[in-house]
Design an enzyme around this catalytic site. Structure first.
Site, PDB file in Angstrom:
ATOM      1  CG  PHE B 202      -1.973  -0.968   1.235  1.00  0.00           C
ATOM      2  CD1 PHE B 202      -1.755  -2.244   1.707  1.00  0.00           C
ATOM      3  CD2 PHE B 202      -3.226  -0.644   0.731  1.00  0.00           C
ATOM      4  CE1 PHE B 202      -2.776  -3.192   1.691  1.00  0.00           C
ATOM      5  CE2 PHE B 202      -4.239  -1.577   0.715  1.00  0.00           C
ATOM      6  CZ  PHE B 202      -4.014  -2.855   1.195  1.00  0.00           C
ATOM      7  CG  ASP B 203       1.663   5.476  -2.335  1.00  0.00           C
ATOM      8  OD1 ASP B 203       1.737   6.014  -3.453  1.00  0.00           O
ATOM      9  OD2 ASP B 203       2.014   6.061  -1.285  1.00  0.00           O
ATOM     10  N   GLY B 204       1.178   4.453   1.329  1.00  0.00           N
ATOM     11  CA  GLY B 204       0.552   5.157   2.448  1.00  0.00           C
ATOM     12  C   GLY B 204       0.306   6.622   2.169  1.00  0.00           C
ATOM     13  CG  ASP B 205       3.498   8.776   0.878  1.00  0.00           C
ATOM     14  OD1 ASP B 205       4.465   8.512   0.148  1.00  0.00           O
ATOM     15  OD2 ASP B 205       3.544   8.758   2.119  1.00  0.00           O
ATOM     16  CB  VAL B 207      -3.183   4.666  -2.466  1.00  0.00           C
ATOM     17  CG1 VAL B 207      -3.903   3.422  -2.071  1.00  0.00           C
ATOM     18  CG2 VAL B 207      -3.130   4.864  -3.955  1.00  0.00           C
TER      19      VAL B 207
END
Lengths: 254, 294
Positions: B202-205, B207
């Site tokens: 998961f792209d925490g920034d 998404v």
């Protein structure tokens, strides 16, 4: 005894070129005659659209065909006020080819005389009576009113558990085959896109193989469905509100 | 239950009847196919035909010769199975997770369920179904809309995650509040993708979380962002559209942990962030923990 009145306002279709659909007065104007637009209203408008497009193809078509609409009136009041019925349908912009006036008991004779391929009604008793005489019938429910008015959407559904009596209401096997064949020919006159007639297959709780089988059986019967939905037990209600068919017919057994 | 309106009770009863009928159907099948989970309980992943299978050549026919030729071509070749697409290893991994869960919990209902979700014509569907059967994929639901965008149908199938090659459809799905992602196939990677483990990063920034933090960085710069994050450290980030999917994954992971299978757990999750771990990481990790995720 009933009789059939030809509507001179509407150009008649030769019987060899007609797919005859009979609709009950109650389905068009409500059971108590209270509706301006009954549940069958969008359906009839969509049928008209199909006819308009078929007309456009006429010059290049070697086998021209039209959908012929017969309005079935079984109410005594309607019998006595025939002109009113005709005026009313004209006022609503509905193209009815023929009006049939009869009693509740012998309207099925009229269906046979008029060579009806499909009878649509909101009254399940009427549907059963017609089916017992071999006429393919379907019961319209309130959802039919949600169908679009610019495209005719017919759904085939093989395993609806909410209608255990549906199979018995449908009519003879031969009647089904004849209807499917005629309907299939009409569908083929239009391309993959932009067709005024859409055929939909829905499988409620069978697996994908069963649905694929039904798809193939319909193909063999001359019907290429456009859309197919295999629900695998997901609730029908959700998808039906998206699909908005005008009416449902049984799908062929595997 | 007593607070439910009559219409809600009827809908629930009908839904239950429909599920019972489906269950009965599968239980009576003579094949050894595992019975699919109840759609309402399942983590439903909808995949488009072009990510499940390789339809690159067919797509060219569609683009250059039109839809009629495309459909005719598919029908003509419907007994020839298609090649796997970018989502194929993903689907196989999901099937593996299901098998492992069933082995640990024989009557498990919280499983992955895959739906083929396509705007293809139903006649093309025959080839798709034949291909699904060829690879023995466990897919028991499909939606073939015959031209209309499938986005309007996602909720009807109780979709938790939608995968497509088409970025516009993905954006539309997210706009409808459904987690979605674009899948494409970088050639070399295809053969390296594991199908015995479900590996999700998961792209925490951008998404996972809402745009709130992103907007602050863009409008006021990074320093202001860090100050903001510090001030709001204990306030969970607002949910982004993928939160529900993440929660579902977490729930399934915990089922493996409960049976002491943490090391063997076939679901592996990775959080990727460009922000510095020390400053903004705390809020991210606290948020994830508050969502039940490890």
């Amino acid at each position: 005894m009933g009789d059939t009145v030809v509507n001179t306002d509407v150009k008649q279709v030769g019987s060899e070129n007609a797919l005859v659909i009979a609709v009950s007065h109650g389905a068009v104007f409500g059971a108590e005659d209270e509706d301006v637009h009954g549940v069958a209203f969008p359906l009839l408008q969509a049928v008209q659209k199909v006819n308009e497009r078929l007309q456009q193809l006429k010059s290049s078509d070697s086998e021209p065909v039209q959908l012929e609409v017969v309005l079935i009136c079984t109410n005594r009041a309607q019998q006595q006020q025939r002109d009113q019925v005709q005026t009313r349908t004209r006022a609503q912009g509905l193209q009815i080819h023929k009006f049939s006036f009869s009693c509740e008991d012998d309207f099925t004779d009229s269906l046979l005389e008029n060579k009806v391929h499909l009878f649509l009604t909101t009254n399940s008793d009427e549907a059963t009576q017609a089916a017992n005489k071999g006429v393919l019938s379907a019961v319209l429910d309130p959802e039919s009113a949600c169908g679009p008015s610019e495209k005719l959407r017919i759904m085939f559904c093989g395993d609806a558990i909410s209608d255990p009596g549906a199979e018995s209401m449908s009519g003879s096997r031969q009647a089904k085959q004849v209807f499917w064949s005629h309907l299939g020919k009409i569908r083929q006159k239009f391309g993959v896109e932009d067709s005024p007639l859409t055929l939909v297959l829905l499988s409620s709780h069978g697996g994908i193989d069963g649905c694929c089988s039904a798809l193939r059986s319909l193909r063999t019967a001359g019907l290429n469905v456009d859309e197919a939905y295999c629900l695998g037990g997901s609730p029908r209600k959700l998808i039906m509100s998206v699909l908005r068919p005008h009416f449902l017919l049984g799908a062929p057994e595997e | 239950m007593s607070d439910m309106k009559p219409s809600e009770v009827t809908a629930e009863v009908e839904e239950e009847k429909e599920w019972e009928a489906a269950k009965a159907f599968f239980d009576n099948l003579k094949t050894k196919k595992p019975r699919p989970p109840k759609p309402r309980n399942a983590v439903t992943i909808a995949v488009s035909s072009r990510v499940l299978f390789n339809l690159v050549e067919e797509r060219k026919i569609f683009k250059h010769q039109g839809v009629e030729q495309y459909v005719a071509h598919q029908v003509e070749h419907e007994n020839e199975p298609l090649q796997p697409g970018p989502a194929f290893p993903f689907v196989k991994a999901l099937m593996t997770v299901n098998d492992r869960l069933r082995a640990l919990y024989p009557n498990e209902e919280d499983l992955f369920d895959i739906v083929l979700m396509t705007n293809n014509h139903a006649q093309v569907g025959v080839r798709l179904i034949n291909s699904i059967n060829h690879y023995d994929l466990t897919i028991e639901r499909f939606c073939m809309t015959g031209g209309t965008s499938p986005i309007g149908y996602l909720k009807a199938y109780m979709t938790n995650l939608y995968l497509s090659k088409d970025a516009r459809k993905v954006t539309e799905a997210i706009g409808e509040g459904i987690a979605a992602a674009t899948m494409f196939m970088p050639g070399e990677m295809q053969n390296q993708l594991c199908d015995t483990q479900l590996r999700v990063a998961f792209d925490g920034d951008a998404v996972l979380f809402s745009d709130e933090s992103e907007i602050i960085v863009k409008q006021k710069g990074l320093d202001e962002f860090f100050a903001h994050e510090l001030a709001y450290e204990n306030l969970p980030l607002a949910q982004g559209p993928l939160k529900c999917f993440l929660e579902a994954l977490g729930k399934l992971q915990r089922k493996f942990y409960a049976k002491n299978e943490r090391l063997e757990c076939p679901i592996r999750t990775f959080l990727v962030t460009a922000r510095s771990a020390a400053s903004s990481g705390a809020r991210v990790l606290k948020t994830l923990r508050s969502w039940g995720w490890r």
